[in-house]
Design an enzyme around this catalytic site. Structure first.
Site, mmCIF file in Angstrom:
data_model
loop_
_atom_site.group_PDB
_atom_site.id
_atom_site.type_symbol
_atom_site.label_atom_id
_atom_site.label_comp_id
_atom_site.label_asym_id
_atom_site.label_seq_id
_atom_site.Cartn_x
_atom_site.Cartn_y
_atom_site.Cartn_z
ATOM 1 N N GLY A 124 0.813 -1.213 0.000
ATOM 2 C CA GLY A 124 0.000 0.000 0.000
ATOM 3 C C GLY A 124 0.846 1.262 0.000
ATOM 4 N N GLY A 152 -0.534 7.815 -10.750
ATOM 5 C CA GLY A 152 -1.660 7.647 -9.825
ATOM 6 C C GLY A 152 -2.393 8.958 -9.661
ATOM 7 N N SER A 153 -3.077 9.094 -8.529
ATOM 8 C CA SER A 153 -3.936 10.264 -8.326
ATOM 9 C C SER A 153 -3.104 11.515 -8.046
ATOM 10 C CB SER A 153 -4.874 9.997 -7.148
ATOM 11 O OG SER A 153 -4.099 9.823 -5.973
ATOM 12 N N GLU A 190 2.798 11.266 -13.122
ATOM 13 C CA GLU A 190 1.716 11.172 -14.117
ATOM 14 C C GLU A 190 0.424 11.011 -13.325
ATOM 15 O OE1 GLU A 190 2.181 11.732 -17.165
ATOM 16 O OE2 GLU A 190 4.360 11.539 -17.273
ATOM 17 N N GLY A 215 -3.839 12.632 -12.227
ATOM 18 C CA GLY A 215 -5.245 12.540 -12.637
ATOM 19 C C GLY A 215 -5.593 13.440 -13.814
ATOM 20 N N CYS A 237 -7.060 7.561 -16.717
ATOM 21 C CA CYS A 237 -6.686 8.961 -16.457
ATOM 22 C C CYS A 237 -7.137 9.883 -17.586
ATOM 23 C CB CYS A 237 -5.184 9.076 -16.251
ATOM 24 S SG CYS A 237 -4.231 8.350 -17.595
ATOM 25 N N VAL A 277 -14.108 11.901 -11.954
ATOM 26 C CA VAL A 277 -15.022 10.892 -11.396
ATOM 27 C C VAL A 277 -14.335 9.531 -11.331
ATOM 28 C CG1 VAL A 277 -17.234 9.709 -11.705
ATOM 29 C CG2 VAL A 277 -17.032 12.121 -12.303
ATOM 30 N N PHE A 278 -13.562 9.208 -12.356
ATOM 31 C CA PHE A 278 -12.923 7.896 -12.486
ATOM 32 C C PHE A 278 -13.971 6.785 -12.477
ATOM 33 C CE2 PHE A 278 -9.056 5.186 -11.920
ATOM 34 C CZ PHE A 278 -8.313 5.797 -12.916
#
Ligand code: NAD
Length: 486
Positions: free
Chosen positions: A210, A230-231, A252, A254, A286, A381-382
């Site tokens: 994690g 990721g986000s 890289e 959202g 993304c 929103v993803f």
């Protein structure tokens, strides 16, 4: 021969074999059925320290290995991704909830990433620069040492391989931390491919875990460069930590990408592009089309046909039936999607399609009567949600498109290509597709975003990959020692 022949991988995988992880094991579940499909080893911070030290030790010999040998390993890895595409693809379907064609894109692209990386091993790495002194002056590129790669769940194979392959080809060692929800297809499969490809011991370590494992990787003194996908929220933390440790981070992040449909666009094709852009992989991309900006002369028919398409798209378990959309990755993501849709309706938007779910299967959703403040339009929103907003002229389209902190991808649909290009010049975006929707990737293209979508750093293509995974050294050479005044 099968590549992933065990149901349990209770170790963390290193290119010189399995190691019992200090972090223990965890189940991997199919999002479609909830069924446990594997037990994988999970790393803790102790595993990170150990792996990074071993990677640093192995990297020196690898950097000194001839380019032909490094290229051969990468070529074999590409061939193995092709040979085992069905098996790896099956894991992408069951573990990630992907439809099989999307899994096929992942295995093809992973192979392509390896072939491009094979060519990178012999790429010229530097330039001769002028000098005012009688000496040879060079700017040459050297491997950074150990590269830490942190990847998300949505395109787990591509988003890890696009960094792992070029970093290895350029003489680095890699410690990869896949998302624990896609540890097999986004981690173990890559480790197994490189093991079979003959990558020397200690150069690739796969540590499912994690955020705390990612944080330890960023902090580890043996890691010189971080490749994070990721986000934006996690990317900010990674960027802050990397700055504190004085190391480079390629981020890289959202997006909330706009598709602009001009008044002269072909309506049927525009609707098809819009549906693909918003609903592929349940909108968990993304570059997903998060905002549909449609000229007022087309908007009513556009919403009608997009809703009709959404209502007809089959949603279900992609491992069992032919569907267009599979499950959302987990309940947390599903609840986030539904909360944004509900808040949008509460704020005055109208559901033209979808807005409902069963288990993790979310219906493709079309929202109309949208304003710039509608939550599902204003935020990433993803999920499979297409908010449609109307504009009256090009200036308004530009203003709407620019109203976002993100800048990942932009699509513009028009029969007048020059008009579309002129419009694109006025909207900040890392990627622009004229007459296409917003989702696309190729191993040879420099991929990256601006604004809250990233630091403008790039992966893909030789120039961007050399920039990302090497350091520049200024080197001078004189024939004899020069004499100084004292
Ligand atoms: P996330 O940021 O929660 O997780 C991504 C990865 O980072 C995971 O491996 C996670 O374990 C790790 N992580 C989380 N917090 C961390 C921390 N503090 N330090 C180090 N590592 C940490 O992302 P997610 O929600 O699972 O994935 C979806 C997001 O990723 C979306 O915002 C999407 O737009 C973005 N994304 C961007 C790209 C791109 O190329 N720009 C591609 C795919 C996804």
């Amino acid at each position: 021969m099968t590549l992933l022949d065990a149901m349990t991988w209770q170790g963390t995988l290193h290119s010189d074999g399995w190691v019992e992880p200090a972090g223990g094991t965890a189940p991997v579940r199919s999002p479609a059925t909830g069924e446990e499909i594997a037990q994988v080893g999970v790393a803790n911070t102790e595993d990170v320290t150990r792996a990074c030290a071993r990677a640093a030790a192995a990297q020196r010999a690898w950097a000194a290995t001839g380019y032909a040998e490094r290229a051969a390993v990468l070529r074999r890895a590409g061939q193995l991704f092709e040979r085992h595409a069905a098996e790896i693809g099956d894991w992408i379907v069951r573990e990630g909830g992907s439809i099989p064609p999307k899994a096929g894109v992942e295995t093809d692209t992973a192979a392509q990433e390896c072939y491009e990386a094979a060519a990178l091993a012999s790429h010229p790495l530097g330039e001769i620069i002028p000098s005012a002194q009688p000496r040879l002056s060079l700017a040459r590129r050297l491997p950074v040492g150990v590269v830490g790669v942190i990847a998300p769940f949505n395109f787990p194979l591509i988003l890890a391989t696009r960094s792992v392959a070029p970093a290895l080809a350029l003489g680095n060692a890699v410690v990869l931390k896949p998302d624990p929800r896609t540890a097999v297809c986004g981690g173990i499969s890559i480790a197994r491919v490189f093991e079979e490809a003959g990558l020397p011991d200690g150069l690739l370590h796969v540590l499912p875990g994690g955020a705390e494992v990612g944080e330890a990787l960023v902090a580890d003194p043996n890691v010189r460069v971080i490749s994070f996908t990721g986000s934006t929220a996690a990317g900010r933390k990674v960027g802050e930590a990397a700055a504190r440790h004085l190391k480079r981070a390629h981020l890289e992040l959202g997006g909330n990408s706009a598709l602009i449909v001009l008044d002269d666009a072909d309506l049927d094709l525009a609707v098809s592009a819009g549906a693909w852009g918003s609903f592929l992989h349940q909108g968990q991309i993304c570059m997903t089309t998060g905002r549909h900006l449609v000229h007022e002369s087309l908007s009513e028919r556009y919403v009608e046909r997009l809703a009709e398409k959404a209502n007809h798209l089959p949603v279900g378990d992609p491992a069992k039936e032919q569907v267009a959309l599979g499950p959302i990755i987990d309940e947390h993501q599903r609840d986030k999607i539904h909360a944004l849709v509900t808040a949008s309706v509460d704020a005055g938007a109208r559901l033209a399609a979808g807005g409902t779910y069963e288990g993790l299967f979310y219906r493709p959703t079309v929202l109309t009567d949208v304003t710039p403040a509608t939550p599902a339009y204003a935020q990433e929103v993803f999920g499979p949600v297409a908010p449609v907003i109307t504009f009256t002229d090009q200036d308004e389209a530009v203003e709407l498109a620019r109203q976002t902190e993100y800048g990942l991808s932009l699509g513009i649909l028009s029969r007048d290509v020059m008009k579309a290009l002129a419009l694109a010049d006025r909207i900040p975006s890392g990627i622009v597709h004229i007459n296409d929707q917003t989702v696309s990737d190729e191993a040879v293209a420099p991929f990256g975003g601006v604004g809250a979508s990233g630091t403008g750093s790039r992966f893909g293509g030789s120039a961007a990959n050399v920039d990302a995974f090497t350091e520049t050294q200024w080197l001078t050479v004189r024939g004899t020692i020069t004499r100084y005044p004292f």
